[in-house]
Design an enzyme around this catalytic site. Structure first.
Site, PDB file in Angstrom:
ATOM      1  N   HIS A  63       0.814  -1.216   0.000  1.00  0.00           N
ATOM      2  CA  HIS A  63       0.000   0.000   0.000  1.00  0.00           C
ATOM      3  C   HIS A  63       0.851   1.272   0.000  1.00  0.00           C
ATOM      4  CE1 HIS A  63       0.067   1.204   4.367  1.00  0.00           C
ATOM      5  NE2 HIS A  63       0.161  -0.088   4.600  1.00  0.00           N
ATOM      6  N   ASP A 165       5.604   2.342   6.822  1.00  0.00           N
ATOM      7  CA  ASP A 165       4.332   1.644   6.678  1.00  0.00           C
ATOM      8  C   ASP A 165       3.510   2.396   5.636  1.00  0.00           C
ATOM      9  OD1 ASP A 165       1.935   0.308   6.989  1.00  0.00           O
ATOM     10  OD2 ASP A 165       1.494   1.135   8.978  1.00  0.00           O
ATOM     11  N   GLU A 195      -5.239   1.725   2.286  1.00  0.00           N
ATOM     12  CA  GLU A 195      -5.123   0.564   3.174  1.00  0.00           C
ATOM     13  C   GLU A 195      -5.367   0.966   4.619  1.00  0.00           C
ATOM     14  OE1 GLU A 195      -3.137  -2.327   5.912  1.00  0.00           O
ATOM     15  OE2 GLU A 195      -2.764  -0.188   5.648  1.00  0.00           O
ATOM     16  N   GLU A 196      -4.895   2.142   5.005  1.00  0.00           N
ATOM     17  CA  GLU A 196      -5.019   2.583   6.399  1.00  0.00           C
ATOM     18  C   GLU A 196      -6.468   2.857   6.797  1.00  0.00           C
ATOM     19  OE1 GLU A 196      -2.713   2.272   8.374  1.00  0.00           O
ATOM     20  OE2 GLU A 196      -0.803   2.478   7.331  1.00  0.00           O
ATOM     21  N   ASP A 218       3.966  -5.946   3.713  1.00  0.00           N
ATOM     22  CA  ASP A 218       3.670  -4.866   4.649  1.00  0.00           C
ATOM     23  C   ASP A 218       4.588  -4.995   5.864  1.00  0.00           C
ATOM     24  OD1 ASP A 218       2.355  -2.688   5.852  1.00  0.00           O
ATOM     25  OD2 ASP A 218       0.370  -3.434   5.316  1.00  0.00           O
ATOM     26  N   HIS A 304       3.348   3.545  12.946  1.00  0.00           N
ATOM     27  CA  HIS A 304       2.421   4.684  13.030  1.00  0.00           C
ATOM     28  C   HIS A 304       2.994   5.825  13.863  1.00  0.00           C
ATOM     29  CE1 HIS A 304      -1.591   2.656  11.661  1.00  0.00           C
ATOM     30  NE2 HIS A 304      -0.587   2.451  10.820  1.00  0.00           N
TER      31      HIS A 304
END
Length: 332
Positions: A63, A165, A195-196, A218, A304
């Site tokens: 992603h 990420d 994706e998030e 990922d 994150h």
């Protein structure tokens, strides 16, 4: 900096919160256009690159988007109120800088709180240096989005940056595309959007492609920092082959395919059980009548956050392992 990672620097420093992946799309498209047989962008914004073959149709998903924030209001003093796009922690965000698409920089602050445990995004604001509402509105509007503002840094054996990420997954896929000379399989490298926000791009892309097998690339969490939550994944121990996360039980055929490729080529690997979160494979495996799916994970600390961290050795072994998996004649 080693030119080997100049592309990753460009990818991680670029602006690309969920729903705003166009810059990343352009970078990737330019990088891979001479290595694939066909390339297109679908209606959702997924970038799909095809290496043609006569065997199994394999979808590899990485992603492009990153977490971010969206402006929900501007007060009379020019401070921005905001909500999250994806998994944004108020504690990690406090004091960080964010960047909007037009280059405007802001600092995340908070209202006075007697108890920091009560910190929530609605108690926070972004300061863009505006003296009043009108000056702020000359720079940003309600609905504008921003991402963390942080540079790529090489720490000898490790890399730290925002948006690893999943720009690191994109990087692994790009380098694999370059490495594969011949594959009996029909390979669909999909650089997905949103994706998030629930793997939305992968859902529509997999429906359109209707693959025989799916692999997401990922990041995954680690258990190798002081007093961390137990998890049998560490930096420098190799890419991780997923067994389970919150969205997926890896299909035995895919899991064993990946393990066998690692063993047969003496590539170090780890087995991963993630007790939270998910990846694009969470939606790929339930597409149409079902798609056998798995995940190749890159161990990552501080997910994150503006300073996610991966091991160069794990990244290089992930590229090698994905290449070997896709070069094999996959029989389902």
């Amino acid at each position: 900096m080693n030119n080997q990672y100049s592309l990753l620097k460009k990818l991680t420093e670029a602006f690309g919160p969920s729903g705003n992946e166009e810059t990343i799309t352009a970078i990737i498209q330019d990088e891979i256009k001479n290595y694939v047989d066909e390339i297109k962008v679908d209606k959702m914004g997924n970038l799909i690159a095809i290496k043609k073959g006569t065997g199994a149709k394999v979808m590899i998903a990485s992603h492009m988007d990153e977490i971010g924030i969206i402006v929900t209001g501007i007060d009379d003093n020019g401070f921005l109120r905001f909500a999250n796009i994806g998994g944004v922690s108020p504690y990690i965000s406090l004091g960080q800088r964010v960047q909007f698409a037009n280059g405007t920089i802001g600092i995340v602050g908070m209202q006075h709180l007697d108890d920091i445990k009560k910190l929530k995004l609605e108690k926070m604001y972004i300061d863009i240096g505006a003296k009043d509402k009108q000056e702020a509105m000359n720079k940003v509007s309600i609905g504008d989005v921003a991402c963390f503002y942080r540079s790529f840094t090489s720490l000898d054996n490790y890399i730290t940056a925002k948006a690893l990420d999943d720009r690191i997954g994109c990087y692994v896929a790009i380098e694999t595309i370059k490495n594969i000379k011949n594959s009996p399989n029909e390979l669909y490298f999909v650089f997905t959007v949103q994706e998030e926000l629930g793997a939305r791009g992968a859902k529509t892309a997999s429906f359109g492609i209707n693959p025989d097998l799916g692999i997401a690339v990922d990041v995954t969490a680690t258990g190798d920092t002081p007093k961390s939550k137990h998890m049998a994944v560490k930096l420098d121990e190799g890419p991780a082959i997923k067994i389970k996360d919150h969205s997926l039980l890896a299909h035995p055929t895919v899991k064993n395919l990946m393990i066998d490729a690692a063993k047969n080529n003496q590539i170090p690997y780890q087995l991963e059980i993630l007790e939270f979160g998910g990846t694009d494979s969470g939606t790929i495996h339930t597409t149409r009548a079902g798609v056998p799916s798995g995940v190749l994970s890159i161990p990552c600390r501080y997910i994150h956050s503006p300073s996610e961290m991966v091991s160069k050795k794990d990244v290089e072994n992930a590229i090698l392992l994905l290449t070997k998996i896709l070069e094999k004649d996959i029989i389902l």
